[in-house]
Scaffold this motif. Structure first.
Motif, short mmCIF file in Angstrom:
data_model
loop_
_atom_site.label_atom_id
_atom_site.label_comp_id
_atom_site.label_asym_id
_atom_site.label_seq_id
_atom_site.Cartn_x
_atom_site.Cartn_y
_atom_site.Cartn_z
N GLN A 117 0.73 1.27 -13.57
CA GLN A 117 -0.58 0.72 -13.94
C GLN A 117 -0.54 -0.80 -13.94
O GLN A 117 -1.47 -1.45 -13.47
N THR A 138 0.84 -1.19 0.00
CA THR A 138 0.00 0.00 0.00
C THR A 138 0.88 1.24 0.00
O THR A 138 1.77 1.38 0.83
N VAL A 158 -0.61 -2.11 -10.35
CA VAL A 158 -1.95 -2.01 -9.76
C VAL A 158 -2.84 -3.11 -10.32
O VAL A 158 -3.55 -3.80 -9.58
N GLN A 159 -2.79 -3.32 -11.64
CA GLN A 159 -3.62 -4.35 -12.27
C GLN A 159 -3.24 -5.75 -11.81
O GLN A 159 -4.10 -6.61 -11.64
N ILE A 182 -3.96 8.75 -8.44
CA ILE A 182 -4.55 7.43 -8.16
C ILE A 182 -5.40 6.97 -9.34
O ILE A 182 -5.30 5.83 -9.79
N ARG A 183 -6.21 7.87 -9.89
CA ARG A 183 -7.04 7.53 -11.05
C ARG A 183 -6.18 7.18 -12.26
O ARG A 183 -6.50 6.25 -12.99
N LYS A 189 -1.21 -1.22 -4.24
CA LYS A 189 -2.49 -0.57 -4.01
C LYS A 189 -2.22 0.87 -3.58
O LYS A 189 -1.47 1.11 -2.64
N GLU A 230 -3.63 4.25 -2.00
CA GLU A 230 -4.72 4.72 -1.14
C GLU A 230 -4.61 6.22 -0.97
O GLU A 230 -3.50 6.75 -0.77
N SER A 250 -3.26 5.80 -12.22
CA SER A 250 -2.66 4.48 -12.01
C SER A 250 -3.66 3.34 -12.14
O SER A 250 -3.30 2.22 -12.46
N GLU A 251 -4.94 3.64 -11.91
CA GLU A 251 -5.96 2.58 -11.95
C GLU A 251 -6.61 2.43 -13.33
O GLU A 251 -7.17 1.38 -13.62
N ASP A 252 -6.55 3.46 -14.16
CA ASP A 252 -7.27 3.45 -15.43
C ASP A 252 -6.31 3.52 -16.61
O ASP A 252 -5.83 4.60 -16.97
#
Length: 134
Positions: free
Chosen positions: A82, A50, A85-86, A59-60, A91, A93, A62-64
């Motif tokens: 990315q 984390t 994270v996938q 954060i967005r 993670k 936060e 790295s997630e999308d």
């Protein structure tokens, strides 16, 4: 804290989200190395690492992986985050800026905040120990 370093960022960024994204990628390189070391030492899989970040845009990003419109100019090596994270190795936060413990290492803080973060890290003010001995 296990590892710490400070150096000038090698790339020019255009927004605070990019700065955080690049810095987070650098942190993750170190975290992955430590994960590999711990995994080799204890021969078992680890839970996701984390990383606390105070920038929701980072954060967005790295997630999308489809968030390309605003990130085409970012060097591909920074998109490694990315994949982490996938794959579930990492993670991110969100943590509010005024709760970001790393601020004690990166910012000049008022005494109240300095004491708060010092206590949060479990550090002890040694000057009070020497005054009692006198």
């Amino acid at each position: 804290m296990v590892s710490w370093m400070s150096r000038k960022q090698e790339t020019v960024t255009l927004s605070s989200a990019e700065v955080e994204y690049v810095a987070t990628c650098e942190v993750n390189r170190e975290a992955i190395w430590l994960r590999k070391l711990l995994s080799d030492l204890f021969a078992r899989p680890l839970a996701p690492t984390t990383i606390h970040c105070d920038n929701t845009s980072c954060i967005r990003l790295s997630e999308d992986p489809l968030f390309h419109g605003k990130t085409k100019h970012i060097n591909n090596k920074y998109h490694y985050i990315q994949k982490l994270v996938q794959d579930g190795a990492l993670k991110l936060e969100h943590v509010r800026t005024n709760e970001q413990t790393a601020n004690i290492l990166t910012k000049a803080l008022p005494n109240k905040n300095l004491v708060y973060f010092r206590d949060k890290l479990g550090l002890v003010d040694m000057s009070s120990l020497f005054e009692r001995e006198r």
